[in-house]
Design a protein around this motif. Sequence first.
Motif, PDB file in Angstrom:
ATOM      1  N   ARG A   1      32.259  35.743  35.506  1.00 32.41           N
ATOM      2  CA  ARG A   1      32.648  34.371  35.218  1.00 32.41           C
ATOM      3  C   ARG A   1      34.032  34.055  35.756  1.00 32.41           C
ATOM      4  O   ARG A   1      34.300  32.947  36.229  1.00 32.41           O
ATOM      5  N   LEU A   2      34.904  35.022  35.695  1.00 36.95           N
ATOM      6  CA  LEU A   2      36.267  34.826  36.172  1.00 36.95           C
ATOM      7  C   LEU A   2      36.802  36.169  36.656  1.00 36.95           C
ATOM      8  O   LEU A   2      36.680  37.188  35.979  1.00 36.95           O
ATOM      9  N   ASN A   3      37.394  36.149  37.830  1.00 36.83           N
ATOM     10  CA  ASN A   3      37.963  37.363  38.414  1.00 36.83           C
ATOM     11  C   ASN A   3      39.294  36.979  39.058  1.00 36.83           C
ATOM     12  O   ASN A   3      39.332  36.304  40.082  1.00 36.83           O
ATOM     13  N   ILE A   4      40.389  37.388  38.423  1.00 36.30           N
ATOM     14  CA  ILE A   4      41.735  37.052  38.891  1.00 36.30           C
ATOM     15  C   ILE A   4      42.421  38.326  39.361  1.00 36.30           C
ATOM     16  O   ILE A   4      42.421  39.340  38.649  1.00 36.30           O
ATOM     17  N   THR A   5      43.006  38.275  40.541  1.00 33.16           N
ATOM     18  CA  THR A   5      43.720  39.421  41.108  1.00 33.16           C
ATOM     19  C   THR A   5      45.024  38.946  41.714  1.00 33.16           C
ATOM     20  O   THR A   5      45.076  37.887  42.354  1.00 33.16           O
ATOM     21  N   ALA A   6      46.105  39.712  41.498  1.00 32.87           N
ATOM     22  CA  ALA A   6      47.409  39.412  42.093  1.00 32.87           C
ATOM     23  C   ALA A   6      48.110  40.726  42.389  1.00 32.87           C
ATOM     24  O   ALA A   6      47.996  41.695  41.620  1.00 32.87           O
TER      25      ALA A   6
END
Length: 573
Positions: A371-376
């Motif tokens: 549903r949500l995949n955040i990478t930094a």
Amino acid sequence: MILKSSILKHTFILGFCAFSFNAYSQVDTTKTQEPATIEEVEVVRDYRPVLADAVKIRRSPDLNNVRTQQPALRYNVLDKRLNFPSGMGQLTLQEMQSSRPGIMTNNYAKLGIGNFNSILGEIYINSGTDENYQTGFYAKHLNQKGDLENQKFSEQRIGIFGRSILEKITLSGELGFNRYGTAFYGVVPGAEDNPIITSDAQNQHFNDIFFVGELLKNYDPQDTDLSYSLKTDVYLFSDAFNAKENSFAISGYLNKAINVFNIGANVSADMASVKAADYSISNNLIRLNPYIRFQGNNYKITLGANFISESGETSRSNLFPLANLELDVVPEFVSIFGSVKGDVNRTSLRSLAQSNPYLNENIAIRNTIDRLNITAGVKGNVGATFGYKASVFYRKVEDLPLFVNSPNEPKKFDLIYDAGIDKATSISGLEGEINVRVSETVNIGGKLNISDYKLSTEREAWFMPKVQISSNARINISEKVFLNAEVLFAGETSAKTYDYSLAAIPVTDYTTADPIIKRVPAFADFSAGAEYRVNQQFGIFIQANNLLNSNYEKYLYYPRLGFNVFGGLNYSF
């Protein structure tokens, strides 16, 4: 008549005498020859040319007298071959006889043996003579047998491949067959005398026939026309229990560069069907990913959407945002990056078997949704010898797949899903990667992954370690001696199982019993190898695995092989 004849006679005599007199007069008999002498000349003064006054021009030049019209010059260069009078003819190209290169290292063959009845055979052949056109063939066989009953493994690979780089496009393809065989050799404490537990030894094998083909437009920095690619992936997968999975996938992309903008789209269709003893389902995914990219010398920004349609056993549509950012803070040294996206990951029998070959029959198949995949993170280089990458991530996942021991057949694994109704599984953590080139002969690399799981319905993320570390090194001691080493560390995991002793569980069906949690200890696996090249064709190699001789378990009840070593010969041609 007599008079005329006399007159002619005297006339002839007088003419002859006159001729003789003239010829004799050309010779000067009075002149005598004298020897040649060298006379001396005395120079009284240097010679100074003096121009007479009558010859001098007594007129000053007129500097304002400019030619008003310049003549048009024409040149007619004749393209003619010179003819040399020496007789040397035109040089002709001498055709060379085709000969095989002295040393070819594109091809090799390897043969080795070791403990645990290990036998290794491998061959690789590549045409290799033309960079724009290559074809090849490979084959591999490896089998091992451990000390435990039915602890055996075998692996076979065979395939052909080719690639052709044309003027505008590149074509590549591979057709192959993979087979992996093992047995359900797991050791379950307390289950030897339990009549409910299946104790018959069973073998398992997987057959995988596949084809991969790709058409790709060649990159040209001066060409701003449409870029494109087309790829197809087909496989037929089956196991020893007549479970089958067939898949046909086709994908491609289009991209158009307009100044600093790139407009394009990724499109794919993945159609699969799974057939087991008790069910037969289809699982199809269609993806559409339009995007626009802003790209400069030190930045790259991508904005788009990801539309995915599922059909078959489950029919639903999903729309996710897509955003990527990459910025060079210090060009070539420090870059920051980040992404926000969502996706649907198809759960396939093929990928599950590659991760865990001890699957039960009638595995439940259900797709996983990110549903949500955040990478930094940050990446870059420190000079030419050190590269790095570090990032943090956060995921919201629906239907996370997990392996658990089957209630009545603990040697086999079922697949369950963490399917929360109100909330999805949360996974957060960090990843890191480095690559160090100490010198021209020493290279070291390493990866780190730390994950934290917060599940909805399950108590823990079964068989998923929170810490994983891997590292490898290669050292070229000399032109003939090469060393390599590798280490793999996995942290402690948890398993969902049951107490199978008769004294603990007096029930006849373990599906009604309460599960228990067992800890699978952390482990480290060290391996190392060496190769010695006798000459440019022949070499000797040795490979040792599990140097600590630890019978660690990745999955509960399945200890791995202890210290094992094998070696042999390789031949390059």
